[in-house]
Enzyme design. Sequence first.
Site, short mmCIF file in Angstrom:
data_model
loop_
_atom_site.label_atom_id
_atom_site.label_comp_id
_atom_site.label_asym_id
_atom_site.label_seq_id
_atom_site.Cartn_x
_atom_site.Cartn_y
_atom_site.Cartn_z
N LYS A 77 0.83 -1.20 0.00
CA LYS A 77 0.00 0.00 0.00
C LYS A 77 0.87 1.25 0.00
CE LYS A 77 -4.13 1.69 2.50
NZ LYS A 77 -5.04 1.37 3.63
N SER A 155 -9.76 1.47 2.78
CA SER A 155 -8.96 2.34 1.94
C SER A 155 -7.96 1.59 1.06
CB SER A 155 -8.21 3.36 2.81
OG SER A 155 -7.28 2.71 3.68
N SER A 179 -10.09 -1.14 6.62
CA SER A 179 -9.48 -0.87 5.32
C SER A 179 -8.81 -2.04 4.64
CB SER A 179 -8.50 0.30 5.43
OG SER A 179 -9.19 1.51 5.65
#
Length: 448
Positions: A77, A155, A179
């Site tokens: 990420k 997310s 997330s």
Amino acid sequence: MLATLNDTAASLREGRTSSIELTEAALARAADPAGEGARVFTRVYAEQARAAARAADTLRAAGLARSPIDGLPISIKDLFDVAGETTLAGSVARQGEPAADEHAVVVQRLLAAGAVIVGRTNMVEFAYSGLGVNPHYGTPRNPWDRAAGRIPGGSSSGAAVSVTDGMAVGAIGSDTGGSVRIPAALCGLAGFKPSAWRVPMAGVLPLSTSLDSIGPLAPTVRCCATLDAILAGDAVEPWQPAALRGLRLAVPTTLALDGMDKHVAAAFDAAIARLSAAGALVDEIEVPEFAQLAAINAKGGFTAAEAWAWHRDLIARAADRYDPRVVSRIRRGQDMSAADYLDLLDAREAWVAAVEHRIAGYDALALPTVPVAAPTIAEVSASDEAYYAANGLILRNPTLINFLDGCAVSVPCHAAGTAPAGLMIAGANGADRRILAIGMAVEDLLRS
């Protein structure tokens, strides 16, 4: 069906493929102009990945394998530090900020294990939403019903799609209020949120230091268990699923089952029925503390307070470069006083103690990860009202476990060919290995 980490590692071990072949295939999918790669990655490490893959193949030829993920393409990420690069966290507001001096600890551990890091994945700006929408780099489309342009969940949006689309065998995301688990559930993957202390946060751009945790998204719970062990610095050992017969599962009826659409309700009910038929003892229980959480967080909670503390200087000089829907939520924190924050700490301590006492007689909680199937990007972006309503509903159940400081795995529970839905198996702080073992057993049952 996606290849698992174990299957891919076996192919490497048996000489049926090579790390460079796997890596070239992943990079080709990322570069395909007809695919999602441009929205999945904020940066692709093509040459570095090829070099790492060649090194893995050389070591394997000499009889050396560093870990079960040695030579496998993995994505990270966009909020993990990589030495020499500015960590952007899905934003443009940090462009020009100082570069990181060293890799985040999780990146170091992946590299030491021989992972081939193919790129940084797109995300909601600064991780502050569960929908996956990003106005700066585009929003990766959910692999289910792609023509409709559905949200991937956030997310860790790019993380999920990097796996579903074969750009990585597994992905590493973060989870502050769901997330990891939300995009896993909405995209048909497994996703694991560990107890927050389990994986070091050093070198990770924070959203909420009280709630942040680092976890994997992958094709199966076993894949997640392998990646979690590497991230946590544990020995990677053979995993055995828990016995379902006699397992005590609690389905919380307070809040967690509200607002389910027909598809998720049917998938959840069918999964619970199969667990009961397999000998699990399933009780529906009230957890009144769940209904209290909105009031506890009414002023913005830990996320707003701690995000504001980190972002206030950047907002002062670059507010116009933020996603307006993100910066408005961060700014809620500036109105919280020190007394408000201390009250929040006390309220959480009491709340956690009450919930842990209520669920102490059970092996795990079982609840829908997300109560609805993925809406379209257009639907949630139509207005602020639509955006915040969808975000609140989708974050609701996972957030309960973050506030509990617990651990949870999302297991796909939908019928093949239908919209993805996730069954969340959750437990209190420190129950990580047990929750993963239960998740494996649930997954085996639902796949049979």
